[in-house]
Design an enzyme around this catalytic site. Structure first.
Site, mmCIF file in Angstrom:
data_model
loop_
_atom_site.group_PDB
_atom_site.id
_atom_site.type_symbol
_atom_site.label_atom_id
_atom_site.label_comp_id
_atom_site.label_asym_id
_atom_site.label_seq_id
_atom_site.Cartn_x
_atom_site.Cartn_y
_atom_site.Cartn_z
ATOM 1 C CG ASN A 47 -0.395 -0.142 2.528
ATOM 2 O OD1 ASN A 47 0.486 -1.232 2.621
ATOM 3 N ND2 ASN A 47 -0.497 0.831 3.564
ATOM 4 C CE1 TYR B 256 14.144 -3.424 8.808
ATOM 5 C CE2 TYR B 256 16.337 -2.943 8.467
ATOM 6 C CZ TYR B 256 15.260 -2.596 7.741
ATOM 7 O OH TYR B 256 14.644 -2.551 6.435
ATOM 8 N N GLY C 36 7.276 -4.897 6.247
ATOM 9 C CA GLY C 36 8.398 -4.919 7.074
ATOM 10 C C GLY C 36 8.370 -3.721 8.428
ATOM 11 C CE LYS D 163 13.746 -6.293 6.511
ATOM 12 N NZ LYS D 163 12.866 -6.291 5.597
HETATM 13 N N1 LIG Z 1 13.004 2.266 2.938
HETATM 14 C C1 LIG Z 1 14.592 1.771 3.188
HETATM 15 O O1 LIG Z 1 15.407 2.454 2.924
HETATM 16 C C2 LIG Z 1 14.480 0.236 3.086
HETATM 17 C C3 LIG Z 1 15.843 -0.217 2.888
HETATM 18 C C4 LIG Z 1 16.226 -1.666 3.277
HETATM 19 C C5 LIG Z 1 14.932 -2.460 3.114
HETATM 20 N N2 LIG Z 1 13.614 -1.880 3.239
HETATM 21 C C6 LIG Z 1 12.661 -2.912 3.524
HETATM 22 O O2 LIG Z 1 11.823 -2.730 2.389
HETATM 23 C C7 LIG Z 1 10.334 -3.210 2.861
HETATM 24 C C8 LIG Z 1 9.300 -1.876 2.632
HETATM 25 O O3 LIG Z 1 10.224 -0.529 3.235
HETATM 26 P P1 LIG Z 1 9.534 0.529 3.110
HETATM 27 O O4 LIG Z 1 10.484 1.562 3.338
HETATM 28 O O5 LIG Z 1 8.546 0.889 1.923
HETATM 29 O O6 LIG Z 1 8.451 0.775 4.386
HETATM 30 P P2 LIG Z 1 7.348 1.530 4.897
HETATM 31 O O7 LIG Z 1 7.179 2.584 3.875
HETATM 32 O O8 LIG Z 1 7.307 1.667 6.297
HETATM 33 O O9 LIG Z 1 6.165 0.567 4.547
HETATM 34 C C9 LIG Z 1 6.050 -0.857 5.153
HETATM 35 C C10 LIG Z 1 5.031 -1.604 4.666
HETATM 36 O O10 LIG Z 1 4.859 -2.901 5.382
HETATM 37 C C11 LIG Z 1 3.683 -2.964 5.935
HETATM 38 N N3 LIG Z 1 3.652 -3.693 7.112
HETATM 39 C C12 LIG Z 1 4.430 -3.364 8.374
HETATM 40 N N4 LIG Z 1 4.026 -4.360 9.337
HETATM 41 C C13 LIG Z 1 3.322 -5.293 8.962
HETATM 42 C C14 LIG Z 1 2.460 -6.440 9.424
HETATM 43 N N5 LIG Z 1 2.903 -6.796 10.675
HETATM 44 N N6 LIG Z 1 1.524 -7.004 8.643
HETATM 45 C C15 LIG Z 1 1.252 -6.744 7.326
HETATM 46 N N7 LIG Z 1 2.010 -5.640 6.791
HETATM 47 C C16 LIG Z 1 2.876 -4.841 7.520
HETATM 48 C C17 LIG Z 1 3.262 -1.723 5.967
HETATM 49 O O11 LIG Z 1 1.803 -1.648 6.251
HETATM 50 P P3 LIG Z 1 1.018 -0.318 7.058
HETATM 51 O O12 LIG Z 1 0.799 0.957 5.970
HETATM 52 O O13 LIG Z 1 -0.352 -0.940 7.549
HETATM 53 O O14 LIG Z 1 1.888 0.140 8.149
HETATM 54 C C18 LIG Z 1 3.646 -0.846 4.800
HETATM 55 O O15 LIG Z 1 2.893 -1.436 3.823
HETATM 56 C C19 LIG Z 1 10.593 -3.406 4.127
HETATM 57 O O16 LIG Z 1 10.620 -4.796 4.371
HETATM 58 C C20 LIG Z 1 11.700 -2.943 4.831
HETATM 59 O O17 LIG Z 1 12.523 -3.375 5.754
HETATM 60 C C21 LIG Z 1 13.580 -0.620 3.345
#
Ligand SMILES: NC(=O)c1ccc[n+]([C@@H]2O[C@H](COP(=O)([O-])OP(=O)(O)OC[C@H]3O[C@@H](n4cnc5c(N)ncnc54)[C@H](OP(=O)(O)O)[C@@H]3O)[C@@H](O)[C@H]2O)c1
Length: 237
Positions: free
Chosen positions: A13, A143, A80, A147
């Site tokens: 989303n 975290y 995540g 990962k």
């Molecule tokens: N941004 C970065 O720099 C970065 C770097 C490395 C890895 N990542 C990884 O990439 C992925 C996406 O990150 P993002 O930056 O896009 O994060 P984000 O904008 O915080 O979005 C996280 C997503 O995960 C969902 N979520 C969290 N907890 C959940 C649960 N218990 N059950 C179902 N859905 C859940 C959230 O849903 P809600 O909207 O309902 O909260 C949201 O859709 C994550 O796994 C993160 O660790 C991100």
């Protein structure tokens, strides 16, 4: 022209998940995202899913299969969270909660997806990890452990199911411009950018393009791999 694939993206989303879902959709695939509340983003079908709850994951897959018109062929386990804190002060809840979402949540989804993939003798599993999974991160023992665990998960699935036409890979983004990194203090962001050889954070679409590639026929012989999308930040791991 290849057949449209049936794709499920958890946490699709917003952020990286939304970019991944949009990339698949724009390429002509059938896509369902999972979200926890509200309505799905415009132009995408969504199902409610809480990845810490096995019954919710099962119900979400069943609902997604109806919307997609068949079982999930491409699973992107992206949902995540972070709950950063120094080791000595980290409560059990913060450690366990992050593992439950990031690692066990992915496991629940992979397990649910695998049955139909085994039957079809085809499947693509892509787990969204992080550069921190291999490099570690101060204040991120929970975290980073979650990962890093995804690597063992993908590699074990590769060994178990590789002979059935199923691939399981890990994508390890560096710093991507999303709500997750938006939370960081400005001074920390400046420090981070200085440490990235590319000299910038990435846009979510740059991760999405790599995920989409891993789901193509061209990537059929890539499995158990960790693909960095980090501007060189994690080099050497
Ligand atoms: N941004 C970065 O720099 C970065 C770097 C490395 C890895 N990542 C990884 O990439 C992925 C996406 O990150 P993002 O930056 O896009 O994060 P984000 O904008 O915080 O979005 C996280 C997503 O995960 C969902 N979520 C969290 N907890 C959940 C649960 N218990 N059950 C179902 N859905 C859940 C959230 O849903 P809600 O909207 O309902 O909260 C949201 O859709 C994550 O796994 C993160 O660790 C991100």
């Amino acid at each position: 022209m290849t057949e449209p694939r049936r794709v499920l993206v958890t946490g699709g989303n917003r952020g990286i998940g939304l970019a991944i879902a949009t990339a698949f959709r724009d390429a002509g695939d059938k896509v369902v995202i999972t979200h926890r509340s509200g309505t799905p983003p415009e132009g995408l079908d969504g199902v409610i899913c809480e990845v810490t709850d096995t019954a919710s994951v099962d119900a979400a897959f069943t609902a997604a299969e109806k919307l997609l018109g068949g079982p999930v062929e491409v699973l992107v386990a992206n949902a995540g969270v972070t709950r950063d804190g120094l080791l000595m002060r980290m409560p059990d809840d913060d450690f366990e909660g992050v593992i439950d979402t990031n690692l066990t949540g992915a496991f629940r989804c992979v397990r649910r997806a695998s049955k139909a993939m085994i039957k079809a003798r085809h499947g693509r599993i892509i787990l969204i990890s992080s550069v921190v999974g291999l490099a570690g991160g101060a204040g991120q023992v929970n975290y980073a452990a979650s990962k890093a665990g995804l690597v063992g998960l993908a590699r074990s699935v590769t060994r178990e199911l590789g002979g059935r036409g199923i691939t399981a890979n890990v994508v390890a983004p560096g710093f991507i411009v999303t709500d997750m990194t938006e939370e960081l203090p400005d001074a920390r962001k400046v420090e981070i950018v200085k440490s990235i050889p590319a000299g910038r954070m990435a846009q979510p679409g740059e991760v999405a393009d790599v995920v989409r590639f891993l789901a193509t026929d061209a990537a059929g012989y890539i499995s158990g791999a960790v693909i960095p999308v980090d501007g060189g930040l994690g080099m050497g791991h």
